[in-house]
Write a protein that holds these residues in place. Structure first.
Motif: not given
Lengths: 416, 396
Positions: A130, A144, A146-147, A149-151, A153-156
């Motif tokens: 991403i 924000i 990015e945070a 998207a990171q969150s 991505a972590q979940s996925l």
């Protein structure tokens, strides 16, 4: 004593007849506090402008009935939780999204690649990236986005990792039926995806610091925090105006005339010092009252506030006197003291307040009496009482005594 | 015109001989640049250094694992502290924020119960905001590993008809951690423009901010001289001997432009060579910005000197106006951290457009065409300020 008071009265009245001086003493700190208070929010709230975010979702999903990972990210970016921070619009192509950022129409673009869902659900290891494309001159909005998207991505990644780990664990536990193993993996991924959206196990709550002596946390409004810095900074200018009267009178010859009268020189200089102290004390009181009336500043307990007011006036008066005591002409005094005051304001955090926080700064600002005063006022604003301001008060009084002694030495050397 | 150049020569000579002019034009801006540059966090993760005080009241292996994860975050510099010290350290700005790990943290994590950590911060601190995001990211990762391991263990236990125990969860956790070490989905951040800078902060902000802010102060010397000359009747005398008002105004303006341009040049060179700011991506755009800023500052100085009759009034107005233009225009702090609407209002002022343009040429690869629009706004200001200054000018 009456003569000293008469001289003090004359100088004080003179200050209040100078419009430029009054503007510097009262209008400047209030205007700057209002402006900077507005910059960082209003009332008790600290707020920033929502960052314009463009999203390109190229993910086609993983097949019928399967949730699309790209859609999950778009939904997270459009969630009401970040509604105040991000204004999200969707666009069709990565090129258009990057162009929006390059042209300044958006702060950040979130580009979701094709095949994101497929990479997560496929049996073979695959990678998906991403892309966050940001305006290089901006920080907060992109971080924000990015945070978020990171969150997601972590979940996925969590779902994917759980499914893979479950399959491997099932094999290690003796399961051999491939269909059953696949079913375990799929169920694990589904549960993790569902649970990840529910309440997290470890959560974070935030609060303001509770100052020693305060019963509970207190959040001062932004304008009052800014006004403290501006008040202390412009008190220095307030002190320098009557302090410069010594040099003005010396240049105009009235000081020499005064010396020919049966008035001791110590009394004359004493009168001038009283005027400087009274002027800055009145300035501080008016600014404190104005802050209370205009910005609804809750300054804290009256006792500590009064002590800090007097300390602030003593420090400002002694600093105003000492910077003038070195100068030979009023013009020189004005320029030199302006430079010194701006430097002290910078070192002490009068301009930046609590916007910038770093370890070394807390140490550096203690070289300046204004830095100590800022610390004391900050404690009172956060609900501190006598115990919390004791050290700042003692240190600033020490500074005031030393600075006053230095200015007396130079004035006596020149005029005694 | 010859007389104008004589006035310019006299003013420049006077400036060169004045140590105070040197103080305001060079020394103070450099002090500001260096000090604020070190103070404002650059935000580059590789720089690290946001101090986070952590008070561990649990002392368990789980809490230690969490602290290790925080220490592994490049943006944070973890400092162990007692719970009683955290609030004061945060309030005194010794640390960016504080994190309290409560007693019973490990037991709650082990039992799958919810547990809340307390994050102590000053609301207005941008450092605290960055630290908050970094801690949240660590907790999110930790939560996901725990959830994934627990769920995998439960599903396998059901399928293999055995009970969920610590061994099974431990084995699942190890497998999940291996998977997380090589994630399927990654988030990468790229910047538009030509910049390699991670974000505006540090010297990127302080160098440009000092240029815009201190150039407005740079006119103090020449403007102050004009006020003094009027007070002493020198301007009137010049008028009497046939020197026209436009020659005097021209001489003062040209001097202020030269002084502030040289000031900018020195600050740009220091910013470029000492702090690595890429000012010379488009020399033509840079020169246009510098000339515009110098002319704007000169018109500003001329206006104040024309309006105010006393040195005190001139100095006070110069200080207040420069502070306001600097603060509102983003010279002290980036406008993006301000409230909704503030940035729009700030862009009425020339200082905001000048800051945008300087950021544009160093971070976004802007050229001359890109800065034409912002400089157009600045030149509108110049025309207005100059027109009012000339209208208000009186030799006595």
């Amino acid at each position: 004593m009456m003569r000293a008071l008469s001289i003090a009265w004359k100088d004080t009245v003179h200050v209040y007849r100078d419009f430029a001086g009054l503007a510097m003493m009262f209008i400047a700190p209030l205007v700057l506090a209002a402006v900077l208070g507005a910059a960082f929010g209003s009332g008790d709230n600290f707020s920033i402008a929502a960052a314009k975010t463009v999203v390109v979702d190229q993910d086609g999903g993983a097949g019928a009935g399967m949730p699309a990972a790209g859609a999950a990210l778009v939904a997270a970016l459009q969630s009401p939780d970040v509604g105040d921070l991000l204004t999200v619009t969707e666009t069709d192509s990565p090129e258009a999204a990057r162009e929006a950022v390059d042209s300044g129409d958006a702060a950040v673009a979130v580009i979701i690649p094709p095949g994101l869902s497929g990479a997560l659900t496929g049996a073979a290891p695959a990678k998906a990236e991403i892309e966050i494309y940001k305006d290089p001159a901006l920080t907060v909005g992109p971080s924000i986005a990015e945070a978020v998207a990171q969150s997601v991505a972590q979940s996925l990644n969590g779902s994917r990792a759980a499914a893979t780990a479950a399959a491997q664990l099932a094999v290690s536990q003796g399961l051999t039926d491939q269909a059953q193993i696949a079913d375990v993996a799929a169920k694990t991924a589904a549960v993790v995806a569902l649970e990840a959206r529910a309440d997290a196990q470890i959560t974070l709550e935030q609060r303001n610091p509770v100052v020693a002596g305060a019963e509970k946390e207190k959040r001062p409004n932004v304008a009052s925090q800014v006004l403290v810095g501006m008040m202390l900074f412009f008190m220095l200018f307030g002190a320098s105006v009557p302090a410069r009267s010594v040099l003005d009178e010396h240049r105009n010859g009235t000081l020499s005339r005064l010396f020919t009268t049966p008035t001791r020189r110590g009394v004359i200089l004493g009168g001038k010092f009283i005027a400087v102290f009274v002027v800055v004390l009145v300035q501080a009181i008016i600014l404190i009252l104005a802050g209370w009336l205009l910005f609804k500043a809750d300054w804290g307990e009256p006792g500590p506030v009064t002590v800090l007011l007097v300390c602030s006036a003593l420090v400002a008066a002694s600093l105003g006197l000492v910077t003038v005591s070195f100068a030979k002409t009023p013009g020189q005094a004005g320029a030199v003291s302006s430079a010194i005051f701006v430097f002290l304001g910078l070192v002490s955090g009068n301009f930046t307040g609590t916007i910038v926080t770093s370890g070394p700064f807390a140490t550096i600002r203690r070289v300046s009496p204004i830095g100590w005063l800022m610390e004391g006022w900050s404690k009172v604003l956060y609900g501190g009482s006598w115990a919390s301001i004791a050290l700042p008060v003692l240190v600033t009084l020490g500074f005031a005594v030393v600075l006053f002694a230095v200015s007396v030495f130079f004035f006596r050397k020149r005029y005694a | 015109m010859r007389r104008t150049w004589h006035i310019v020569g006299k003013e420049l000579l006077q400036n060169l001989r004045d140590p105070l002019a040197l103080l305001f034009t060079i020394v103070m801006p450099l002090v500001f640049t260096v000090f604020l540059g070190f103070l404002i966090p650059g935000g580059d993760e590789n720089e690290g250094g946001l101090p986070l005080a952590v008070a561990d009241s649990d002392g368990s292996p789980a809490a230690i694992r969490l602290i290790e994860a925080l220490e592994a975050t490049p943006l944070l510099e973890v400092k162990a502290m007692a719970p009683a010290e955290i609030d004061e350290a945060v309030q005194d700005q010794k640390v960016a924020a504080g994190l309290l790990i409560p007693e019973g943290y490990s037991a709650a994590v082990g039992a799958g119960r919810q547990v809340t950590l307390t994050f102590v911060r000053v609301q207005t601190s941008s450092g605290a905001q960055s630290a908050w995001q970094a801690v949240e990211s660590v907790l999110l990762g930790s939560n996901m590993v725990t959830l994934a391991a627990q769920t995998a263990a439960e599903q396998v236990a059901v399928a293999s008809e055995r009970a969920v125990d610590d061994d099974l969860i431990g084995a699942a956790r190890s497998l999940v951690e291996v998977q997380f070490a090589d994630p399927t989905v990654e988030v990468t951040t790229t910047s538009g423009g030509a910049s390699v800078a991670a974000r505006v902060g540090g010297f990127e902000q302080s160098s440009k901010g000092s240029i815009v802010y201190w150039v407005l102060f740079g006119v103090m010397s020449v403007g102050g001289t004009m006020v003094l000359e009027r007070q002493r009747g020198l301007l009137r005398r010049l008028n009497v001997i046939g020197v026209r008002a436009r020659e005097i105004i021209g001489g003062k303006m040209i001097t202020m432009i030269i002084v502030t341009f040289v000031q900018q040049l020195l600050l740009v060179l220091v910013g470029h060579f000492a702090f690595g700011i890429d000012y010379f991506g488009s020399p033509a755009a840079l020169i246009l910005i510098m000339v515009s800023l110098s002319v704007m500052a000169a018109a500003f100085g001329l206006l104040i000197a024309s309006v105010f009759r006393t040195e005190g009034g001139f100095v006070a107005t110069n200080v207040i106006t420069a502070l306001l233009l600097g603060a509102l225009g983003g010279a002290w702090f980036p406008l993006e951290i301000t409230s909704p609407g503030f940035s729009k209002v700030a862009h009425v002022l020339p200082s905001a457009w000048l800051m945008d343009s300087l950021h544009g040429i160093t971070l976004k690869g802007w050229g001359i065409l890109d800065v034409l629009g912002p400089m157009g706004v600045v030149w509108i200001w110049i025309v207005v300020l100059f027109a009012v200054a000339v209208w208000r000018y009186r030799p006595d």
